[in-house]
Design an enzyme around this catalytic site. Structure first.
Site, short mmCIF file in Angstrom:
data_model
loop_
_atom_site.label_atom_id
_atom_site.label_comp_id
_atom_site.label_asym_id
_atom_site.label_seq_id
_atom_site.Cartn_x
_atom_site.Cartn_y
_atom_site.Cartn_z
N LYS A 171 0.87 -1.16 0.00
CA LYS A 171 0.00 0.00 0.00
C LYS A 171 0.92 1.22 0.00
CE LYS A 171 -2.27 3.36 1.98
NZ LYS A 171 -1.92 4.61 1.27
N GLU A 246 9.27 1.26 10.97
CA GLU A 246 10.33 2.22 10.65
C GLU A 246 9.69 3.59 10.74
OE1 GLU A 246 13.37 1.38 10.17
OE2 GLU A 246 13.43 -0.62 9.28
N CYS A 280 13.45 10.56 6.82
CA CYS A 280 13.30 10.13 8.22
C CYS A 280 14.62 10.27 8.97
CB CYS A 280 12.82 8.69 8.27
SG CYS A 280 13.85 7.60 7.31
N GLU A 379 9.65 16.06 14.56
CA GLU A 379 10.05 16.07 13.15
C GLU A 379 9.37 17.21 12.43
OE1 GLU A 379 8.80 12.17 11.75
OE2 GLU A 379 10.76 12.04 10.77
P1 NAD Z 1 2.21 8.57 7.30
O1 NAD Z 1 2.41 7.80 8.55
O2 NAD Z 1 1.19 9.62 7.27
O3 NAD Z 1 1.85 7.59 6.11
C1 NAD Z 1 2.62 6.44 5.83
C2 NAD Z 1 1.73 5.43 5.16
O4 NAD Z 1 0.73 5.01 6.09
C3 NAD Z 1 0.99 5.97 3.93
O5 NAD Z 1 0.94 4.96 2.95
C4 NAD Z 1 -0.40 6.25 4.50
O6 NAD Z 1 -1.43 6.20 3.52
C5 NAD Z 1 -0.55 5.10 5.48
N1 NAD Z 1 -1.56 5.34 6.53
C6 NAD Z 1 -2.05 6.53 6.98
N2 NAD Z 1 -3.00 6.32 7.91
C7 NAD Z 1 -3.12 4.97 8.06
C8 NAD Z 1 -3.93 4.13 8.88
N3 NAD Z 1 -4.82 4.63 9.73
N4 NAD Z 1 -3.75 2.79 8.79
C9 NAD Z 1 -2.85 2.26 7.93
N5 NAD Z 1 -2.07 3.01 7.11
C10 NAD Z 1 -2.20 4.35 7.18
O7 NAD Z 1 3.66 9.09 6.91
P2 NAD Z 1 4.05 9.95 5.67
O8 NAD Z 1 3.54 11.33 5.91
O9 NAD Z 1 3.67 9.26 4.42
O10 NAD Z 1 5.65 9.91 5.78
C11 NAD Z 1 6.34 10.71 6.66
C12 NAD Z 1 6.71 9.95 7.92
O11 NAD Z 1 7.36 8.72 7.59
C13 NAD Z 1 7.72 10.70 8.76
O12 NAD Z 1 7.35 10.60 10.11
C14 NAD Z 1 9.02 9.98 8.48
O13 NAD Z 1 10.00 10.12 9.46
C15 NAD Z 1 8.57 8.59 8.33
N6 NAD Z 1 9.54 7.79 7.57
C16 NAD Z 1 10.31 6.87 8.23
C17 NAD Z 1 11.26 6.14 7.55
C18 NAD Z 1 12.12 5.12 8.25
O14 NAD Z 1 12.66 4.27 7.58
N7 NAD Z 1 12.27 5.17 9.54
C19 NAD Z 1 11.42 6.33 6.18
C20 NAD Z 1 10.63 7.25 5.54
C21 NAD Z 1 9.67 7.98 6.26
#
Ligand code: NAD
Length: 477
Positions: A171, A246, A280, A379
């Site tokens: 997803k 992650e 991240c 962040e």
């Molecule tokens: P997000 O958590 O909003 O979304 C991530 C994914 O989760 C998306 O595909 C989103 O559609 C899905 N999602 C949202 N709500 C959900 C729910 N209720 N149930 C299941 N899935 C759901 O994050 P983002 O805005 O896409 O990305 C930014 C964040 O990701 C930052 O906090 C960043 O640090 C983190 N990040 C971490 C890493 C790592 O490897 N540690 C890498 C990249 C990004």
């Protein structure tokens, strides 16, 4: 119009609903993706299970490896096309988009070579017994990925899962689906069995949530925000489904007075402006020993003023942020800084020909940020570097560890003893000494402690997380 990709076929959503695809460089819609729902997820999980039972579980490690290698080569051949897709979808400058496409190829190359090298052990036990351990795949794995590095995160997560013998339902973020949909097509072209890689697009609370709750999912890899990480954990906990998280970071760059500043400065800048700070592992906190604080900020300020921001295709230092709400989020942080009288040292510049409707933010260097302020704790996910000074090694450790996160830390010093002491005392999943990020490091296990998550992706270590260990004790007299 983009469709889901299930069992090697492009299929529309059951809901018949779509979502727009926005170009962050000008804020305009240029395509549509499917707004999936739980029924689409169910179709994908069933396709994955059929593939696992009938084909994938019957392939040897070497056979899986050959498929992944062919996919790696195919991605390499299509690197420019994939980079162009990602550039428009995510607003990535050309160099970054190309680097991401090549990293994707490299993940599949690395995991291709690992497929036939994952083995168990024989264990010493009592007389008359032989005890073995086997590493078995979980089965059908779910992968919920974010928008900041769709190709790279797809590569590390799906590459590792397939190598360990799992099949995948992915997803992607509703803000960035296009490149991974194309990769799934390329996988079919190199002979990936139908159902090994399935992609369902749509909102997180609809598709992501349905995936986390689906009884046919045996493991979930989530990369994203801590808030959604908690929701995934809760959804998976109901049926005790294992999860790898992650999450984010507020990673410190710790600079001692004896550091080689010529080497450190460009790396420190890159670590916060790469991908417009939407990384991240961004080095978003700068901790500097008092005696060189003014000198270092002076040099950094000059460099920040020279940074140029503009449309992704112009390939400048910094591209746009992913969407308007992300831009607003960064503005809110900067307005909080102003209210708290946190001094701004310098800002880069958005070029004149950047469309007004794009989501731009100039890189910003702040100083004397109080350790408890949200700019030092949360962040931003934008190109904002929060700096502060420290007195000595103990103070540096105290500041470095003073957040809920623990993803990556950078330590800059020539003193070998201090390098090791600091590396031990800083709480984070990765520590880089006199470098940061090691150029991506596909081979290097990656993941966090505390609210940065748990479990590891990347490197061989990831394969342990994508398998479960079975112990077989044979009594033979
Ligand atoms: P997000 O958590 O909003 O979304 C991530 C994914 O989760 C998306 O595909 C989103 O559609 C899905 N999602 C949202 N709500 C959900 C729910 N209720 N149930 C299941 N899935 C759901 O994050 P983002 O805005 O896409 O990305 C930014 C964040 O990701 C930052 O906090 C960043 O640090 C983190 N990040 C971490 C890493 C790592 O490897 N540690 C890498 C990249 C990004």
């Amino acid at each position: 119009m983009q469709l889901h990709y299930i069992a090697n076929a492009s299929v529309p959503s059951v809901s018949d609903k779509t979502l727009p695809v926005i170009d962050p460089s000008d804020g305009k819609a240029y395509d549509e993706i499917q707004r999936g729902n739980a029924e689409d997820v169910d179709k994908a999980v069933r396709a994955a299970r059929r593939c696992l039972d009938s084909v994938w579980s019957k392939l040897s490690g070497a056979e899986r490896g050959r498929l992944l290698m062919r996919l790696s080569q195919k991605i390499g051949e299509h690197a420019d096309e994939l980079a162009a897709i990602e550039q428009r979808d995510c607003g990535k400058p050309t160099k970054q988009a190309k680097a991401d496409a090549l990293a994707l190829a490299r993940y599949f190359e690395f995991y291709a070579g690992a497929c036939d090298k994952l083995h168990g052990e024989t264990l010493p036990y009592q007389e008359g017994y032989t005890v073995l351990t086997w590493r078995e795949p979980h089965g059908v794995t779910g992968h919920v990925i974010p928008w900041n590095y769709p190709m790279q995160i797809f590569g590390r997560s799906v590459g590792g899962a397939l190598a360990a013998g799992n099949v995948c339902v992915v997803k992607p973020s509703e803000d960035a689906c296009l490149s991974v949909l194309r990769v799934a097509q390329l996988a079919a072209e190199v002979g990936m069995p139908a159902g090994a890689i399935n992609i369902v697009t749509g909102y997180g609370h609809e598709v992501g949530d349905a995936l986390a709750r689906h009884p046919g999912i045996d493991h979930i890899s989530f990369t994203g925000s801590p808030t959604v990480g908690t929701l995934i954990q809760q959804a998976a906990a109901i049926r005790h489904c294992p999860v790898t998280l992650e999450l984010g970071g507020k990673s410190p760059q710790i600079v001692f007075a004896d550091a080689d500043l010529d080497a450190a400065l460009p790396v420190i800048i890159n670590a916060i402006v790469q991908n417009a700070g939407q990384t991240c592992s961004a080095g978003s906190r700068l901790l500097v020993e008092e005696s060189i604080y003014e000198k270092l900020l002076d040099r950094l300020g000059g460099a920040f003023e020279n940074l140029r921001v503009g449309p992704a295709a112009m390939d400048l230092d910094v591209g746009p942020l992913i969407r308007q709400s992300q831009q607003q989020r960064v503005w809110d942080f900067l307005s909080d800084a102003q209210h708290a009288n946190i001094p701004m040292v310098a800002q880069g510049q958005v070029v004149d020909d950047a469309p007004q409707t794009g989501f731009y933010q100039a890189p910003t260097l702040l100083r004397d940020v109080p350790v408890t302020h949200r700019l030092a704790q949360e962040e931003v996910f934008g190109p904002v570097l929060a700096s502060m000074s420290f007195r000595d090694e103990n103070h540096a450790v105290e500041l470095a560890n003073a957040t809920h996160f623990g993803l990556v830390a950078g330590i800059w010093t020539q003193d070998g003893g201090r390098q090791l002491r600091m590396a031990r005392r800083v709480k984070s999943g990765q520590v880089f000494v006199n470098n940061y990020g090691a150029g991506g490091g596909v081979e290097l296990p990656f993941g966090g402690v505390k609210s940065s998550g748990y479990g590891r992706e990347k490197g061989f270590e990831a394969l342990y997380g994508f398998t479960t260990l079975k112990t077989v004790a044979i009594k033979h007299g």
